[in-house]
Design a protein around this motif. Structure first.
Motif, PDB file in Angstrom:
ATOM      1  N   ASN A 305       0.844  -1.238   0.001  1.00 50.36           N
ATOM      2  CA  ASN A 305       0.254  -0.221   0.038  1.00 50.36           C
ATOM      3  C   ASN A 305       0.877   1.114  -0.213  1.00 50.36           C
ATOM      4  O   ASN A 305       0.572   2.077  -0.271  1.00 50.36           O
ATOM      5  N   GLU A 306       2.264   1.752   0.696  1.00 45.83           N
ATOM      6  CA  GLU A 306       2.283   2.808   1.626  1.00 45.83           C
ATOM      7  C   GLU A 306       3.854   2.623  -0.356  1.00 45.83           C
ATOM      8  O   GLU A 306       3.339   3.853  -0.896  1.00 45.83           O
ATOM      9  N   VAL A 307       4.278   1.376  -1.613  1.00 46.09           N
ATOM     10  CA  VAL A 307       4.667   1.621  -2.552  1.00 46.09           C
ATOM     11  C   VAL A 307       3.874   2.233  -3.277  1.00 46.09           C
ATOM     12  O   VAL A 307       4.059   3.497  -4.242  1.00 46.09           O
ATOM     13  N   GLU A 308       2.466   1.569  -3.592  1.00 37.35           N
ATOM     14  CA  GLU A 308       1.822   1.861  -4.740  1.00 37.35           C
ATOM     15  C   GLU A 308       0.985   3.746  -4.173  1.00 37.35           C
ATOM     16  O   GLU A 308       0.752   4.493  -5.549  1.00 37.35           O
ATOM     17  N   LYS A 309       0.879   4.320  -3.194  1.00 36.42           N
ATOM     18  CA  LYS A 309       0.678   5.212  -2.476  1.00 36.42           C
ATOM     19  C   LYS A 309       1.411   6.360  -3.058  1.00 36.42           C
ATOM     20  O   LYS A 309       1.384   7.297  -3.767  1.00 36.42           O
ATOM     21  N   ARG A 310       3.415   6.072  -2.646  1.00 33.14           N
ATOM     22  CA  ARG A 310       3.975   7.196  -3.375  1.00 33.14           C
ATOM     23  C   ARG A 310       3.941   6.465  -4.744  1.00 33.14           C
ATOM     24  O   ARG A 310       4.948   7.931  -5.306  1.00 33.14           O
ATOM     25  N   LEU A 311       3.696   6.043  -5.816  1.00 31.77           N
ATOM     26  CA  LEU A 311       3.845   6.025  -7.458  1.00 31.77           C
ATOM     27  C   LEU A 311       2.800   6.164  -7.962  1.00 31.77           C
ATOM     28  O   LEU A 311       2.472   5.959  -8.866  1.00 31.77           O
ATOM     29  N   SER A 312       1.697   6.795  -6.456  1.00 28.65           N
ATOM     30  CA  SER A 312       0.752   7.528  -7.986  1.00 28.65           C
ATOM     31  C   SER A 312       1.019   8.733  -8.746  1.00 28.65           C
ATOM     32  O   SER A 312      -0.452   8.612  -9.564  1.00 28.65           O
ATOM     33  N   LYS A 313       1.758   9.230  -8.773  1.00 30.59           N
ATOM     34  CA  LYS A 313       1.305  10.633  -9.942  1.00 30.59           C
ATOM     35  C   LYS A 313       2.708  10.112 -11.073  1.00 30.59           C
ATOM     36  O   LYS A 313       2.541  10.848 -11.431  1.00 30.59           O
ATOM     37  N   VAL A 314       3.231   8.835 -10.840  1.00 30.16           N
ATOM     38  CA  VAL A 314       4.423   8.484 -12.320  1.00 30.16           C
ATOM     39  C   VAL A 314       3.002   8.350 -12.808  1.00 30.16           C
ATOM     40  O   VAL A 314       1.867   7.540 -13.197  1.00 30.16           O
ATOM     41  N   GLN A 315       3.823   8.318 -14.602  1.00 29.86           N
ATOM     42  CA  GLN A 315       3.349   8.438 -15.462  1.00 29.86           C
ATOM     43  C   GLN A 315       3.719   7.790 -16.351  1.00 29.86           C
ATOM     44  O   GLN A 315       3.113   7.453 -17.084  1.00 29.86           O
ATOM     45  N   THR A 316       4.913   7.672 -16.616  1.00 26.66           N
ATOM     46  CA  THR A 316       5.398   6.756 -16.909  1.00 26.66           C
ATOM     47  C   THR A 316       5.468   5.223 -17.570  1.00 26.66           C
ATOM     48  O   THR A 316       4.975   4.957 -15.746  1.00 26.66           O
ATOM     49  N   PRO A 317       4.738   4.427 -17.554  1.00 27.46           N
ATOM     50  CA  PRO A 317       4.621   3.192 -17.357  1.00 27.46           C
ATOM     51  C   PRO A 317       5.817   2.375 -17.695  1.00 27.46           C
ATOM     52  O   PRO A 317       7.052   2.446 -17.114  1.00 27.46           O
TER      53      PRO A 317
END
Length: 413
Positions: A305-317
């Motif tokens: 959950n923490e990793v996914e939350k911190r990556l939420s603004k990444v747009q690069t595939p």
């Protein structure tokens, strides 16, 4: 294989005609509160919203649209009900699209024609929205939920089929929705206006699916998909995924919104997950994590959950895996761009299928995010892995003998 529809331009976004399915949302602020509305739209932009709609219930909301438009980077849509003057003012303010349900406009066709002329003059798009709730369908739900028993003349009993009754009513309602949409389109076409996108929404998944399928068979105008009033984050995401997934898998749909009773920023990741799962869009993080079980010896839920939350603004595939056991962990982690296969008190970090290093549990977050950042453009990398690294610790140590231990507190900064 997507059905080829006409192409309509909404600001700088192309809809239909083979363009990628565009992701939309709608603000929850009072539109007249320009500062709050712009701030929310900026947050939507950060997570990948491509078109944004705002409510325009009164003239105070319409007259500020130009000011909002100047401060945002994505196309702006005005949502209009009842009063055609609000639509005319919104168009004067420079919006990119107007959303109308012609069935609830005061003065009906006369008002729609006024709006069409204004939209045509400014060369902007219009979404014609037909909702099942506005088609004054008879509410037969209570009758259809119970089995009806009737005594025939020959003395035998006849039992009704509630499921069949619901199916027939669903088909009748869907057909009425499509007929209305085609009628409204014909009014626009008589004025030589064709910058039209159509939605046929219902809060009942199968009604919406039936209506969209019928419309797609009979028209080539681009389609906006949505399950209206779908529900809260979990129920709304499930209903939207089922309904929109059925349609998108059949090649139906050119733009979409996942409607949730949640912050609008929550809608965008769900929409992209639907599109990514059908291989229709390739944007942002494809995230894999195990559901946790008796084999797992780390608190994989907290870490994931923490990793996914911190990556939420990444747009690069990019493909990221967080796994917690020795059975599936190494395989899934090798298949990802960056993977963690966690074990008792430590974990292995994979990068592009290769083992990079083994790290202690209190360094899981730092190690995963650092490797992800190394594969991203500089701007995105700084968002998820700031200078000085990640000091926080996610998760707890867990063994079959000890159960779940107390959480590890974040390190002092």
């Amino acid at each position: 294989m997507s059905k080829k529809t006409r192409q309509v331009r909404v600001g700088n976004v192309l809809v239909g005609g083979g363009a990628p399915v565009a992701v939309q949302s709608m603000t929850t602020t009072y539109t007249r509160d320009v500062k709050s509305t712009v701030a929310q739209i900026k947050r939507l932009e950060e997570v990948g919203c491509e078109i944004v709609r705002v409510a325009v219930p009164e003239m105070e909301d319409a007259v500020v649209l130009g000011e909002i438009k100047k401060q945002i980077s994505i196309p702006l849509v005005a949502d209009i009900h009842y009063n055609p003057n609000l639509a005319l003012e919104a168009i004067r303010q420079g919006i990119d699209k107007v959303r109308i349900n012609p069935g609830n406009l005061l003065n009906g066709r006369e008002s729609l024609e006024q709006i069409v002329r204004a939209a045509k003059e400014r060369d902007i798009a219009m979404r014609i929205g037909v909702n099942s709730g506005s088609i004054d369908a008879l509410d037969k739900q209570a009758q259809m939920q119970r089995i009806q028993v009737r005594l025939r003349e020959d003395g035998t009993l006849e039992r009704s089929d509630p499921a069949e009754a619901r199916r027939l009513e669903r088909e009748r309602l869907a057909e009425r929705m499509v007929t209305k949409a085609l009628e409204y389109i014909s009014w626009c076409e008589e004025l030589d206006y064709h910058n039209i996108i159509v939605s046929l929404k219902s809060s009942t998944v199968l009604t919406a699916v039936e209506a969209y399928r019928r419309f797609s068979e009979r028209s080539d105008y681009p389609i906006h998909l949505g399950i209206t009033e779908a529900g809260t984050l979990v129920t709304g995401a499930v209903k939207s995924s089922v309904g929109l997934g059925l349609l998108l898998a059949d090649g139906i749909g050119d733009t979409m919104r996942v409607s949730l009773s949640a912050e609008p920023e929550e809608e965008i990741p769900v929409a992209y997950e639907i599109l990514k799962s059908l291989e229709l869009r390739n944007r942002g993080v494809t995230f894999v994590s195990c559901p946790s079980c008796g084999r797992v010896e780390i608190d994989v839920i907290s870490v994931a959950n923490e990793v996914e939350k911190r990556l939420s603004k990444v747009q690069t595939p990019i493909h990221v895996a967080v796994m917690g056991c020795v059975v599936n962990g190494p395989g899934e982690s090798r298949d990802a761009d960056v993977g963690l296969a966690g074990g008792k008190g430590k974990g292995v970090i994979f990068r592009k299928g290769q083992v990079i290093k083994t790290v202690p549990e209190d360094q899981f977050l730092d190690a995963v995010l650092k490797e992800v950042a190394s594969l991203l453009p500089e701007g995105e990398a700084k968002l998820i892995y700031p200078e000085g690294g990640i000091k926080d610790v996610a998760g707890t140590h867990r063994t079959r003998d000890e159960g779940m231990n107390l959480p590890i507190l974040p390190a002092s900064r």
